[in-house]
Design a protein around this motif. Structure first.
Motif, mmCIF file in Angstrom:
data_model
loop_
_atom_site.group_PDB
_atom_site.id
_atom_site.type_symbol
_atom_site.label_atom_id
_atom_site.label_comp_id
_atom_site.label_asym_id
_atom_site.label_seq_id
_atom_site.Cartn_x
_atom_site.Cartn_y
_atom_site.Cartn_z
ATOM 1 N N LEU A 89 41.873 42.350 46.035
ATOM 2 C CA LEU A 89 42.060 41.802 44.694
ATOM 3 C C LEU A 89 41.435 42.722 43.656
ATOM 4 C CD1 LEU A 89 41.150 38.060 45.328
ATOM 5 C CD2 LEU A 89 43.432 38.988 44.967
ATOM 6 N N SER A 114 38.756 40.462 37.631
ATOM 7 C CA SER A 114 39.425 39.537 36.718
ATOM 8 C C SER A 114 39.645 40.208 35.364
ATOM 9 C CB SER A 114 38.578 38.283 36.533
ATOM 10 O OG SER A 114 37.401 38.596 35.806
ATOM 11 N N ARG A 167 40.851 34.302 36.513
ATOM 12 C CA ARG A 167 41.866 34.982 37.299
ATOM 13 C C ARG A 167 43.214 34.886 36.592
ATOM 14 N NH1 ARG A 167 39.118 38.131 40.024
ATOM 15 N NH2 ARG A 167 41.074 38.648 41.025
ATOM 16 N N ARG A 188 50.110 33.580 37.636
ATOM 17 C CA ARG A 188 51.363 34.172 38.093
ATOM 18 C C ARG A 188 52.487 33.732 37.162
ATOM 19 N NH1 ARG A 188 52.484 35.382 43.086
ATOM 20 N NH2 ARG A 188 54.469 34.297 42.846
ATOM 21 N N ASP A 236 49.856 26.729 38.266
ATOM 22 C CA ASP A 236 49.528 27.869 39.116
ATOM 23 C C ASP A 236 49.949 27.676 40.570
ATOM 24 O OD1 ASP A 236 48.292 29.534 37.128
ATOM 25 O OD2 ASP A 236 46.680 28.061 37.080
ATOM 26 N N LEU A 243 46.177 31.738 51.489
ATOM 27 C CA LEU A 243 46.132 32.949 50.667
ATOM 28 C C LEU A 243 47.476 33.650 50.647
ATOM 29 C CD1 LEU A 243 42.637 34.273 51.794
ATOM 30 C CD2 LEU A 243 43.246 33.540 49.482
ATOM 31 N N ALA A 279 49.788 31.670 48.457
ATOM 32 C CA ALA A 279 49.453 31.780 47.045
ATOM 33 C C ALA A 279 50.101 32.995 46.388
ATOM 34 C CB ALA A 279 47.933 31.866 46.875
ATOM 35 N N SER A 280 50.517 33.983 47.173
ATOM 36 C CA SER A 280 51.163 35.179 46.632
ATOM 37 C C SER A 280 52.418 35.495 47.428
ATOM 38 C CB SER A 280 50.195 36.381 46.681
ATOM 39 O OG SER A 280 49.001 36.104 45.987
ATOM 40 N N ALA A 320 37.528 34.477 49.650
ATOM 41 C CA ALA A 320 38.769 34.908 49.003
ATOM 42 C C ALA A 320 39.544 33.705 48.471
ATOM 43 C CB ALA A 320 39.623 35.696 49.999
ATOM 44 N N TRP A 321 39.541 32.617 49.213
ATOM 45 C CA TRP A 321 40.237 31.404 48.776
ATOM 46 C C TRP A 321 39.568 30.833 47.524
ATOM 47 C CZ3 TRP A 321 44.291 28.682 48.280
ATOM 48 C CH2 TRP A 321 44.252 27.299 48.118
ATOM 49 N N TRP A 345 40.454 32.934 44.573
ATOM 50 C CA TRP A 345 41.819 32.686 44.074
ATOM 51 C C TRP A 345 41.864 31.416 43.232
ATOM 52 C CZ3 TRP A 345 45.570 28.908 44.333
ATOM 53 C CH2 TRP A 345 46.836 29.282 43.901
ATOM 54 N N ARG A 393 42.215 28.859 38.041
ATOM 55 C CA ARG A 393 43.583 28.402 38.235
ATOM 56 C C ARG A 393 43.631 26.875 38.269
ATOM 57 N NH1 ARG A 393 43.984 33.303 41.312
ATOM 58 N NH2 ARG A 393 45.882 34.455 40.762
#
Length: 592
Positions: free
Chosen positions: A219, A222, A248, A251, A314, A339, A342-343, A358-359, A362, A366
């Motif tokens: 990642l 930010s 963050r 999308r 989000d 994860l 999410a992308s 990481a979660w 993210w 959001r």
């Protein structure tokens, strides 16, 4: 008496340390203190004490440890209210404590009052140090650590706003080294360095963080942190006051990874409204949808999530905690699935070294909705809950997950008769139902008025279009043949029923076929005690386990124990009768 868990476990009386007893007794005390003023279930305590290998006498051993602990802690719970320090409540124990008696409660009280420095002074080291290998205690310790870190960041912000940044540099740098990927903390460190005239060191902190985020989590920093960095490159001084919170990026096409909205979804108007209100209000409180097997918990959660797209710009995600075999999936697998979901349109991310962090990263900044399906224990859910921000989580579970403090709860009861008949009509055709509504009502009652049972009956009737409803209703009347009638050779429903009792404690598991000896699914405590061969007190404990697992229901009214009418839903009762019949067939017949 005072208790300390913000560091190694500590018990004192008038400032003098008290020996908390054996290792097992200390684990029990730490488990209760880390969930002070909340019920901790028997099952959770047994698992904490013996992990996956409890002795057959685990329940009695637990009672012995509790008795010894009561003699140690004794007394009244101070300002928390009258009564014993440790009380028994509905399948578990509660340790009562006030803020002046337990350092964790005092820490929270001071933090909320804005006395941040005084709150931080209560910490003596990592929370519950020495007991973090016990999952129940370790999860609580991690929550305390995260709260400590948040309060520390608030304290640094206050110091910076008051012009005390240079004095905080050493302390914030030490904590930042322990949490190198935490953006807010790193931004505070950079701000403090800049205000002390150490701009080059602040730029080095950013570069180190940028490389670590790319390497560990795949990642970028930010936007807020990137803007802050650019201002430093332009030789601008950071503004007075706390730095902006890292947010963050959103999308352009938020992910929607929900299963399809159930096409025949019927009724549940009040439950859907309650769940919608809970999710929209948010407040970092999960919503838990509970109810017996086949009550439509997942269908309700997915149905509501489909209607909240505008509220959660989000994304809306869905994850099952169990595989096809019913076994719990590893937490890292669940987190990596989330994860990746999410992308969905972006390049695949490298596997992060710490998926949980990481979660959480993210989720920061959001507003997403996450549906977590088929939880059995609180510890399965807690790592997935957002620690900050405006995202929401809805959990489906047969057990009540009482240990999820502050959760919004939606309990699904069986359909009303008219709702069930309407559901049947949506699948087999309204004209067929309207031609014989009396028989349709008989069919849905035999199916237990639960969506799964009614759906199974509807699917069979949709195939058996030549069979009149009256005839099919007569075929369903005998509960011994109910599963054969609804499922045929399909083993999936029986597998789900077997799974629903597989997680029960031994005594409750053993009780299910015993209760299958009853002639009716509705019974009283004396009737249950008779078939269980147990005294009423022991029978109540077993029935409470079954209630918590949603294998029994009771009316929503208070009453004396011997007058309460318990009911086992239709499908579990049919399965219990099958188990009872099999057990009877295995009993050898004596020769005369």
């Amino acid at each position: 008496m005072r208790f300390g868990i913000l560091g190694p476990l500590r018990v004192t009386v008038d400032g003098c340390p008290v020996d908390p007893g054996s290792r097992k007794q200390q684990i029990l005390l730490a488990a209760l203190l880390s969930h002070a003023n909340a019920r901790v279930s028997f099952d959770a305590l047994v698992e904490a004490l013996w992990d996956d290998a409890p002795p057959r006498t685990a329940r009695k051993n637990l009672q012995v440890y509790v008795s010894a602990l009561r003699r140690l802690v004794g007394g009244e719970p101070g300002s928390a209210g009258p009564g014993p320090r440790i009380s028994h409540q509905a399948g578990g124990y509660v340790l009562h404590a006030a803020a002046g008696e337990l350092d964790a409660l005092c820490f929270e009280q001071r933090a909320r009052a804005g006395a941040l420095g005084e709150a931080l002074e209560l910490w003596r080291g990592p929370a519950l140090d020495g007991f973090r290998d016990v999952p129940l205690i370790g999860a609580a310790a991690q929550r305390l650590d995260r709260r400590h870190l948040g309060v520390f960041e608030d304290w640094v912000e206050a110091e910076l706003a008051a012009g005390g940044g240079p004095a905080a540099i050493d302390r914030v740098t030490e904590v930042a080294q322990q949490h190198p990927l935490r953006e807010r903390l790193r931004m505070l460190q950079m701000t403090a360095l800049c205000r002390a005239g150490r701009r080059s060191e602040a730029l080095a902190v950013y570069d180190e963080l940028r490389q670590s985020l790319a390497h560990e989590l795949g990642l970028p920093p930010s936007p807020a942190l990137a803007r802050f960095y650019r201002s430093l490159l332009c030789d601008q001084q950071p503004p007075a006051g706390p730095p902006p919170a890292p947010v963050r990026p959103r999308r352009e096409a938020p992910p929607n990874l929900l299963p399809g909205d159930p096409p025949a979804f019927t009724g549940r108007v009040a439950a859907a409204r309650h769940l919608t209100d809970a999710l929209v209000r948010g407040g970092n409180r999960p919503a838990v949808v509970t109810g017996p097997l086949g009550a439509g918990k997942t269908a309700l959660a997915v149905h509501v999530a489909h209607r909240l797209g505008e509220r959660f710009p989000d994304g809306r995600l869905f994850v099952r905690l169990r595989g096809e075999d019913g076994r719990l999936r590893p937490l890292d697998d669940v987190l990596r699935q989330l994860l990746a979901a999410a992308s969905p349109d972006g390049p695949p991310l490298p596997a992060p070294a710490d998926p949980q962090w990481a979660w959480q990263l993210w989720l920061t900044g959001r507003r997403a909705l996450v549906v977590v399906d088929d939880a059995r224990r609180e510890c399965e859910v807690r790592p997935l809950l957002p620690e900050a921000g405006e995202s929401a989580v809805v959990v489906t579970a047969r057990p009540g997950l009482i240990g999820l403090e502050g959760a919004h709860r939606v309990r699904l009861a069986p359909f009303a008769a008219e709702e069930a008949v309407d559901f049947l009509g949506r699948v087999i055709g309204r004209e067929r139902v309207d031609a014989d509504r009396e028989s349709a009502a008989r069919i849905v009652r035999a199916a237990g008025l639960l969506p799964l049972g009614v759906r199974l009956a509807a699917d069979r009737l949709a195939f058996l279009r030549h069979v009149p409803l009256r005839e099919y209703g007569a075929r369903m009347a005998g509960s011994r043949a109910l599963l054969d009638e609804l499922c045929g050779d399909d083993l999936a429903v029986r597998a789900r029923l077997a799974d629903s009792i597989g997680d029960l404690p031994e005594a409750a598991h053993w009780a299910v076929p015993r209760l299958g000896r009853l002639t009716e699914p509705v019974f009283t405590l004396p009737q249950a005690a008779a078939v269980l061969g147990a005294d009423p007190e022991s029978a109540v404990r077993v029935l409470e386990h079954l209630l918590e697992a949603s294998l029994l229901t009771v009316p929503n009214v208070e009453g004396l124990a011997h007058t309460v009418r318990y009911e086992m839903p239709a499908l579990p009762f049919a399965y219990a009768r099958e188990l009872a019949a099999r057990a009877a067939d295995r009993v050898p017949v004596p020769n005369h």
